[in-house]
Design an enzyme around this catalytic site. Structure first.
Site, PDB file in Angstrom:
ATOM      1  N   HIS A 211       0.816  -1.220   0.000  1.00  0.00           N
ATOM      2  CA  HIS A 211       0.000   0.000   0.000  1.00  0.00           C
ATOM      3  C   HIS A 211       0.850   1.271   0.000  1.00  0.00           C
ATOM      4  O   HIS A 211       0.350   2.354  -0.324  1.00  0.00           O
ATOM      5  CB  HIS A 211      -0.991  -0.001   1.175  1.00  0.00           C
TER       6      HIS A 211
ATOM      7  N   ASP B 210      -0.745  -7.412   1.879  1.00  0.00           N
ATOM      8  CA  ASP B 210      -0.052  -6.119   1.903  1.00  0.00           C
ATOM      9  C   ASP B 210       1.449  -6.325   2.119  1.00  0.00           C
ATOM     10  O   ASP B 210       1.978  -6.113   3.211  1.00  0.00           O
ATOM     11  CB  ASP B 210      -0.648  -5.246   3.004  1.00  0.00           C
TER      12      ASP B 210
ATOM     13  N   SER C  79       4.059   2.596   8.328  1.00  0.00           N
ATOM     14  CA  SER C  79       3.681   1.540   7.383  1.00  0.00           C
ATOM     15  C   SER C  79       4.905   0.920   6.712  1.00  0.00           C
ATOM     16  O   SER C  79       5.876   1.602   6.388  1.00  0.00           O
ATOM     17  CB  SER C  79       2.758   2.107   6.306  1.00  0.00           C
TER      18      SER C  79
END
EC number: 3.4.21.73
Length: 433
Positions: A223, A274, A378
């Site tokens: 992502h 992901d 992230s």
């Protein structure tokens, strides 16, 4: 005319004092420290100053110009560090705003506490490390300083040329004291990769974290790249402790190949599959080189069953993510904190995330809901100790808010993607196994 003659006479005295006959030692009553000598002018004996040894400075020779680290809690630190852990400049102890605080340069015990006409970090009240006052908006806040403990700065016994990649090993043992957490240095997380995106005009911005799993490969989250999937847009730093400034020994890499998971998808909140791989190469054509600040992280074993640590295990998360979801800027210094793995049964309860959490995901949280991964973390590592080796158990993926009760961080479960990783990296030399 008389005034002019008096002025000329004063100038003659001052000039003659500057030509070699100005210094006269007087009794050491001006508070010189560290071997400094109290001096006065031959013609103006009421003016005293300290003649300091070479490595000391300050009005009373109280500043140790050679000191680059603190011992204990830093109560006696007298070095010249002058920024907080986010890179902001300290306020001078004699500034007008600081004079309104408890600790300032005009206290009767200022010299004993190391306070004076400077903005260097000190620890006058025996906190856990040196600090200073920093202007944050309209307030002056106490902030811990960017200076390391001497005990954490020991040099490795092996020379750099003898170092080899040993996954999950680090030279410093972290001190656990992202949202909450503690500022750290890259030696504590030497597998951490900082990923930046280039913009037109030459500027770069931080995008996501990652983890070095072999000399040429970094694993992160899809992502982070899905909206800008061109490999030429990204650069990767290893060995970096600060977001926007260089760290000694860091390495910079181009992205030779960017592989996003072909089955990645995103719901309203959750991210599925992901995971991403970045093949890195320096301009000289080299992959990563092992050092005190650069090391690979172990991947889970494909042959262990189960190959994840049990729920309740304490694990580490690392990143440059925001301290709060409402913050505008990322912190300048790398942060690390500890969370515990949460069982799937609990994480799939309706007041947690329900069916949005799948078996390809892991949940982890602080039991007091005070620390968590947040925006900007992230792609970074969730690292757990397995059989004495720090192992990449998860990849920071998604979650609702930051450190909200009953809303743990959700991580890509690395053990479920080992075949995918190996099929793309084809690393069979044990570094990525």
């Amino acid at each position: 005319m008389r005034a002019l003659l008096a002025h000329l006479l004063l100038c003659v005295l001052v000039v003659s004092a500057s030509k070699g006959s100005r210094e006269l030692q007087v009794p050491s009553d001006c508070g010189c420290l560290n071997g400094g000598t109290c001096m006065s002018n031959k013609y103006f004996s009421s003016i005293h100053w300290c003649n300091c040894p070479k490595k000391f400075g300050g009005q009373h020779c109280e500043i140790d110009k050679s000191k680059t680290c603190y011992e204990g809690n830093g109560h006696f630190y007298r070095g010249k560090a002058s920024t907080d852990t986010m890179g902001r400049s300290c306020l001078a102890w004699n500034s007008a705003t600081v004079l309104q605080q408890t600790y300032h340069a005009h206290r009767s015990d200022a010299l004993q506490l190391g306070l004076g006409k400077h903005n260097y970090c000190r620890n006058p009240d025996n906190r856990r490390r040196p600090w200073c006052y920093v202007q944050v908006g309209l307030k002056q806040r106490v902030q811990e300083c960017m200076v390391h403990n001497c005990a954490d700065g020991k040099k490795p016994s092996s020379p750099p040329e003898e170092l080899q990649f040993q996954c999950g090993q680090r030279t410093l043992r972290p001190r656990f004291k992202i949202v909450g957490g503690e500022f750290t240095t890259i030696e504590n997380q030497p597998w951490f990769a900082a990923i930046y995106r280039r913009h037109r005009g030459g500027s770069v911005t931080y995008v996501c974290g990652g983890s070095l799993i072999s000399p040429c490969w970094v694993v992160s989250a899809t992502h982070c790249f899905i909206n800008y999937p061109k490999k030429e847009d990204y650069i990767v730093y290893l060995g970096r402790s600060r977001l926007n400034s260089n760290t000694q020994g860091e390495m910079k890499f181009e992205v030779e190949n960017l592989i996003l998971h072909e089955d990645y998808s995103a719901d309203t909140l959750a991210h599925h599959n992901d995971i991403a791989l970045l093949k890195i190469r320096s301009k000289e054509g080299r992959c990563a080189q092992p050092s005190r600040t650069i090391q690979t992280i172990c991947l889970p074993s494909m042959y262990n069953d189960p190959n994840d640590p049990p729920f309740g295990t304490s694990c580490e998360i690392t990143g440059f993510g925001k301290e709060n979801s409402t913050d505008y800027l990322y912190p300048e210094q790398l942060k690390m904190t500890v969370v515990k793995l949460v069982s799937h049964q609990k994480c799939q309860q309706p007041h947690y995330y329900g069916s949005e959490v799948t078996t390809k995901m892991l949940c982890a949280a602080d039991p007091q809901w005070e620390t968590d991964s947040c925006q900007g973390d992230s792609g970074g590592p969730l690292v757990c100790s397995i059989q004495g080796h720090m192992t990449l158990t998860g990849i920071v993926s998604w979650g609702r808010g930051c450190a909200l009760k009953d809303k743990p961080g959700v991580y890509t479960r690395v053990s479920r993607f080992l075949p995918w990783i190996h099929s793309h990296t084809r690393e069979q030399n044990g570094l990525a196994l």
